[in-house]
Design a protein around this motif. Sequence first.
Motif, PDB file in Angstrom:
ATOM      1  N   CYS A 198       0.849  -1.185   0.000  1.00  8.15           N
ATOM      2  CA  CYS A 198       0.000   0.000   0.000  1.00  8.15           C
ATOM      3  C   CYS A 198       0.891   1.243   0.000  1.00  8.15           C
ATOM      4  O   CYS A 198       1.773   1.380   0.868  1.00  8.15           O
ATOM      5  N   LEU A 199       0.674   2.142  -0.943  1.00  8.51           N
ATOM      6  CA  LEU A 199       1.489   3.354  -1.031  1.00  8.51           C
ATOM      7  C   LEU A 199       1.147   4.362   0.056  1.00  8.51           C
ATOM      8  O   LEU A 199       1.857   5.341   0.238  1.00  8.51           O
ATOM      9  N   VAL A 200       0.068   4.108   0.789  1.00  6.82           N
ATOM     10  CA  VAL A 200      -0.350   4.992   1.873  1.00  6.82           C
ATOM     11  C   VAL A 200       0.127   4.475   3.222  1.00  6.82           C
ATOM     12  O   VAL A 200       0.600   5.238   4.070  1.00  6.82           O
ATOM     13  N   CYS A 201       0.033   3.167   3.431  1.00  4.78           N
ATOM     14  CA  CYS A 201       0.251   2.605   4.776  1.00  4.78           C
ATOM     15  C   CYS A 201       1.606   1.927   4.982  1.00  4.78           C
ATOM     16  O   CYS A 201       2.052   1.784   6.126  1.00  4.78           O
ATOM     17  N   ALA A 202       2.264   1.466   3.922  1.00  9.92           N
ATOM     18  CA  ALA A 202       3.536   0.766   4.087  1.00  9.92           C
ATOM     19  C   ALA A 202       4.632   1.743   4.513  1.00  9.92           C
ATOM     20  O   ALA A 202       4.707   2.860   4.008  1.00  9.92           O
ATOM     21  N   SER A 203       5.486   1.305   5.436  1.00  9.41           N
ATOM     22  CA  SER A 203       6.538   2.182   5.957  1.00  9.41           C
ATOM     23  C   SER A 203       7.671   2.388   4.960  1.00  9.41           C
ATOM     24  O   SER A 203       8.277   3.453   4.916  1.00  9.41           O
ATOM     25  N   ASP A 204       7.997   1.352   4.161  1.00 15.21           N
ATOM     26  CA  ASP A 204       9.069   1.485   3.165  1.00 15.21           C
ATOM     27  C   ASP A 204       8.815   0.503   2.029  1.00 15.21           C
ATOM     28  O   ASP A 204       7.907  -0.341   2.121  1.00 15.21           O
ATOM     29  N   PRO A 205       9.592   0.570   0.947  1.00  7.75           N
ATOM     30  CA  PRO A 205       9.333  -0.274  -0.232  1.00  7.75           C
ATOM     31  C   PRO A 205       9.442  -1.775   0.013  1.00  7.75           C
ATOM     32  O   PRO A 205       8.996  -2.565  -0.821  1.00  7.75           O
ATOM     33  N   THR A 206      10.040  -2.194   1.127  1.00  7.73           N
ATOM     34  CA  THR A 206      10.191  -3.630   1.376  1.00  7.73           C
ATOM     35  C   THR A 206       8.984  -4.225   2.098  1.00  7.73           C
ATOM     36  O   THR A 206       8.887  -5.445   2.231  1.00  7.73           O
ATOM     37  N   CYS A 207       8.062  -3.393   2.590  1.00  6.01           N
ATOM     38  CA  CYS A 207       6.925  -3.872   3.373  1.00  6.01           C
ATOM     39  C   CYS A 207       5.799  -4.320   2.449  1.00  6.01           C
ATOM     40  O   CYS A 207       5.481  -3.631   1.471  1.00  6.01           O
ATOM     41  N   CYS A 208       5.193  -5.455   2.764  1.00  7.52           N
ATOM     42  CA  CYS A 208       4.141  -5.965   1.893  1.00  7.52           C
ATOM     43  C   CYS A 208       3.178  -6.856   2.663  1.00  7.52           C
ATOM     44  O   CYS A 208       3.478  -7.316   3.770  1.00  7.52           O
ATOM     45  N   PHE A 209       2.011  -7.086   2.051  1.00  8.08           N
ATOM     46  CA  PHE A 209       0.977  -7.966   2.595  1.00  8.08           C
ATOM     47  C   PHE A 209       0.807  -9.165   1.665  1.00  8.08           C
ATOM     48  O   PHE A 209       1.018  -9.068   0.456  1.00  8.08           O
ATOM     49  N   CYS A 210       0.381 -10.285   2.233  1.00  8.99           N
ATOM     50  CA  CYS A 210      -0.060 -11.400   1.408  1.00  8.99           C
ATOM     51  C   CYS A 210      -1.452 -11.075   0.872  1.00  8.99           C
ATOM     52  O   CYS A 210      -2.123 -10.155   1.364  1.00  8.99           O
ATOM     53  N   ALA A 211      -1.904 -11.826  -0.115  1.00  7.38           N
ATOM     54  CA  ALA A 211      -3.191 -11.530  -0.754  1.00  7.38           C
ATOM     55  C   ALA A 211      -4.372 -11.587   0.219  1.00  7.38           C
ATOM     56  O   ALA A 211      -5.205 -10.664   0.236  1.00  7.38           O
ATOM     57  N   PRO A 212      -4.504 -12.635   1.064  1.00 10.88           N
ATOM     58  CA  PRO A 212      -5.649 -12.676   1.985  1.00 10.88           C
ATOM     59  C   PRO A 212      -5.696 -11.482   2.936  1.00 10.88           C
ATOM     60  O   PRO A 212      -6.767 -10.921   3.189  1.00 10.88           O
ATOM     61  N   CYS A 213      -4.528 -11.078   3.478  1.00 14.30           N
ATOM     62  CA  CYS A 213      -4.513  -9.944   4.410  1.00 14.30           C
ATOM     63  C   CYS A 213      -4.861  -8.643   3.689  1.00 14.30           C
ATOM     64  O   CYS A 213      -5.618  -7.817   4.213  1.00 14.30           O
ATOM     65  N   PHE A 214      -4.307  -8.459   2.503  1.00 11.30           N
ATOM     66  CA  PHE A 214      -4.581  -7.211   1.784  1.00 11.30           C
ATOM     67  C   PHE A 214      -6.050  -7.106   1.392  1.00 11.30           C
ATOM     68  O   PHE A 214      -6.679  -6.057   1.544  1.00 11.30           O
ATOM     69  N   GLU A 215      -6.617  -8.203   0.911  1.00  8.96           N
ATOM     70  CA  GLU A 215      -8.015  -8.177   0.491  1.00  8.96           C
ATOM     71  C   GLU A 215      -8.964  -7.931   1.660  1.00  8.96           C
ATOM     72  O   GLU A 215     -10.058  -7.403   1.473  1.00  8.96           O
ATOM     73  N   ALA A 216      -8.541  -8.295   2.883  1.00  8.12           N
ATOM     74  CA  ALA A 216      -9.379  -8.098   4.065  1.00  8.12           C
ATOM     75  C   ALA A 216      -9.035  -6.825   4.820  1.00  8.12           C
ATOM     76  O   ALA A 216      -9.579  -6.571   5.890  1.00  8.12           O
ATOM     77  N   SER A 217      -8.120  -6.007   4.263  1.00 15.30           N
ATOM     78  CA  SER A 217      -7.664  -4.814   4.981  1.00 15.30           C
ATOM     79  C   SER A 217      -8.367  -3.557   4.474  1.00 15.30           C
ATOM     80  O   SER A 217      -8.872  -3.523   3.343  1.00 15.30           O
ATOM     81  N   PRO A 218      -8.388  -2.507   5.302  1.00 19.26           N
ATOM     82  CA  PRO A 218      -8.950  -1.232   4.863  1.00 19.26           C
ATOM     83  C   PRO A 218      -8.214  -0.635   3.662  1.00 19.26           C
ATOM     84  O   PRO A 218      -8.786   0.165   2.928  1.00 19.26           O
ATOM     85  N   CYS A 219      -6.954  -1.033   3.471  1.00 17.32           N
ATOM     86  CA  CYS A 219      -6.209  -0.534   2.310  1.00 17.32           C
ATOM     87  C   CYS A 219      -6.937  -0.885   1.014  1.00 17.32           C
ATOM     88  O   CYS A 219      -6.988  -0.089   0.067  1.00 17.32           O
ATOM     89  N   SER A 220      -7.500  -2.094   0.988  1.00 17.54           N
ATOM     90  CA  SER A 220      -8.223  -2.530  -0.196  1.00 17.54           C
ATOM     91  C   SER A 220      -9.631  -1.951  -0.251  1.00 17.54           C
ATOM     92  O   SER A 220     -10.059  -1.412  -1.269  1.00 17.54           O
ATOM     93  N   THR A 221     -10.345  -2.040   0.863  1.00 20.59           N
ATOM     94  CA  THR A 221     -11.746  -1.599   0.869  1.00 20.59           C
ATOM     95  C   THR A 221     -11.878  -0.087   0.770  1.00 20.59           C
ATOM     96  O   THR A 221     -12.900   0.417   0.296  1.00 20.59           O
TER      97      THR A 221
END
Length: 340
Positions: free
Chosen positions: A107-130
């Motif tokens: 997420c370009l809004v919530c990730a602290s740096d370019p190395t931070c990432c979510f797996c697909a299930p977490c991202f799809e269930a997160s406010p970043c996606s919704t």
Amino acid sequence: LWQQLHISQQEFESFCKQNDKQVAISRLLDPDDNIWAKYRLSKFQTVATYDNLNDDQAREHAKLAVEIAKWILGDDNPDVWTEMIAQGGSTNTCNYVFKEDDVSFRCLVCASDPTCCFCAPCFEASPCSTNGHRFQMTRTAGGGICDCGDAEAWRPEGFCAKHSNGCCPTPEGDSTSFLWEDAESIAAAAAAAASDLPESMRLSAPAALDELLQYCCKVQCKTGPIYGAAHGTWVTILHNDNVHSQQQVEEVVRLAIRCTAERADHLMMEAHHKGFVRVTSGTRGACDDAARVLREVGLLVNVVQARVVLHEVQAAGILEAVKGMCSGSTTLRRLAAALL
């Protein structure tokens, strides 16, 4: 485990029921307690004193002590109750390990740096996606973990529901107050833990966990009877470093303890692979003499009693086990934080 002990599972369960859990763990973590006269590993039966254990035996004894402590903590097979905690409790972080061709999201809004990432299930269930945040999707080559639940890697408001409990407020409304109180916070954390712990752990886990953590703190702070006694065997411990070459270490070890090149090479490689090795043992004076030679070239060395090494290895194993348990349950993590 029971094949290694001179006692059956039923006999050990009876011992746990007959003794207060804090007392049982306290006795278990003391190698000199007569509890080990009955429960000792068969290969240690011929060892007159724990001062004579070599490094591998000390590690094996410590591993055994940690396993028994986990049995006492849960009143049951640790494989059973740790799985129950993982299924019934909320977890703090995801830590999913990406496989080759998995899709990760940043997420370009919530990730602290370019190395931070979510797996697909977490991202799809997160406010970043919704909430429609801008994001990048990448197909991974394998390796790396999902950062959901890690407040240092991601804004907490972007966590998925499953991993947001580590940052949710306590019933009192303050997410960190339990860290700074004493009896009240421990009682509150214990009450919260009762909601998702197996029944066998609900009453005994706080006291047993407290005993384990107190022991580790005493070892870390070098307090307690084992650090004040002048008797017993002393050892010179050589720690691995990334400064000296293997040849340099081998040569100075050979000089310090007057051993063969083969023996010096063996000790050097053991320190390299395991982090430390005892190069000699005996009286305090003899160990200090060896340490003085090793320190002259800048090697990291300390001289301690042999039993102290066992306690330090034992405490490290306990902390690793507690860390594993707490990573599977937010309530256990809060309980441990309150006790600390």
